[in-house]
Design a protein around this motif. Structure first.
Motif, PDB file in Angstrom:
ATOM      1  N   LYS A  15      22.334 -25.555  -8.025  1.00 15.45           N
ATOM      2  CA  LYS A  15      21.234 -26.460  -7.720  1.00 15.45           C
ATOM      3  C   LYS A  15      20.848 -27.240  -8.980  1.00 15.45           C
ATOM      4  CE  LYS A  15      19.194 -23.640  -4.104  1.00 15.45           C
ATOM      5  NZ  LYS A  15      20.217 -22.630  -4.036  1.00 15.45           N
ATOM      6  N   MET A  19      15.541 -29.354  -8.452  1.00 16.53           N
ATOM      7  CA  MET A  19      15.409 -28.499  -7.268  1.00 16.53           C
ATOM      8  C   MET A  19      14.921 -27.110  -7.665  1.00 16.53           C
ATOM      9  SD  MET A  19      15.591 -28.032  -4.053  1.00 16.53           S
ATOM     10  CE  MET A  19      16.612 -29.231  -3.240  1.00 16.53           C
ATOM     11  N   ARG A  20      15.461 -26.575  -8.739  1.00 19.66           N
ATOM     12  CA  ARG A  20      15.011 -25.249  -9.203  1.00 19.66           C
ATOM     13  C   ARG A  20      13.540 -25.272  -9.590  1.00 19.66           C
ATOM     14  NH1 ARG A  20      19.550 -21.815 -11.296  1.00 19.66           N
ATOM     15  NH2 ARG A  20      21.421 -22.967 -10.766  1.00 19.66           N
ATOM     16  N   GLY A  22      11.256 -27.358  -8.411  1.00 22.80           N
ATOM     17  CA  GLY A  22      10.488 -27.496  -7.176  1.00 22.80           C
ATOM     18  C   GLY A  22      10.361 -26.184  -6.423  1.00 22.80           C
ATOM     19  N   ILE A  23      11.447 -25.444  -6.342  1.00 22.29           N
ATOM     20  CA  ILE A  23      11.423 -24.150  -5.663  1.00 22.29           C
ATOM     21  C   ILE A  23      10.497 -23.183  -6.389  1.00 22.29           C
ATOM     22  CG2 ILE A  23      12.808 -22.104  -5.106  1.00 22.29           C
ATOM     23  CD1 ILE A  23      15.143 -24.035  -4.531  1.00 22.29           C
ATOM     24  N   GLY A  62       5.401 -28.712  -5.789  1.00 16.13           N
ATOM     25  CA  GLY A  62       6.724 -28.108  -5.687  1.00 16.13           C
ATOM     26  C   GLY A  62       7.497 -28.629  -4.490  1.00 16.13           C
ATOM     27  N   GLY A  66      11.000 -30.737  -4.721  1.00 18.62           N
ATOM     28  CA  GLY A  66      12.174 -30.294  -3.974  1.00 18.62           C
ATOM     29  C   GLY A  66      12.719 -31.383  -3.070  1.00 18.62           C
TER      30      GLY A  66
END
Length: 77
Positions: A15, A19-20, A22-23, A62, A66
């Protein structure tokens, strides 16, 4: 005769950092939301401002990060 080539499927599985992030922020925000609900259920009325801000700001932040990472990856590929 086989040659050593780099498999593109294994490199695209990781990822992106956005993305990381956001997660991670979404998970922290959801944890704050659960804590707020539990504290209200127990009977606490005056919750700390930072906890309410974390539940109200970090969770959608977040989610937006994402989604931005998903759109960015879709346009790239």
């Amino acid at each position: 005769m086989e040659t050593a080539t780099r498999d593109e499927a294994t490199t695209s599985d990781s990822k992106p950092w956005l993305m990381r992030l956001g997660i991670g922020l979404f998970a922290i925000g959801m944890l704050a939301v659960v804590v707020v609900f539990i504290l209200f259920a127990v009977g606490f009325q005056d919750l700390p401002v930072w906890l309410s801000a974390a539940a109200g700001v970090i969770t959608p932040l977040g989610l937006l990060l994402g989604l931005a990472a998903l759109v960015r990856e879709h346009r790239k590929g």
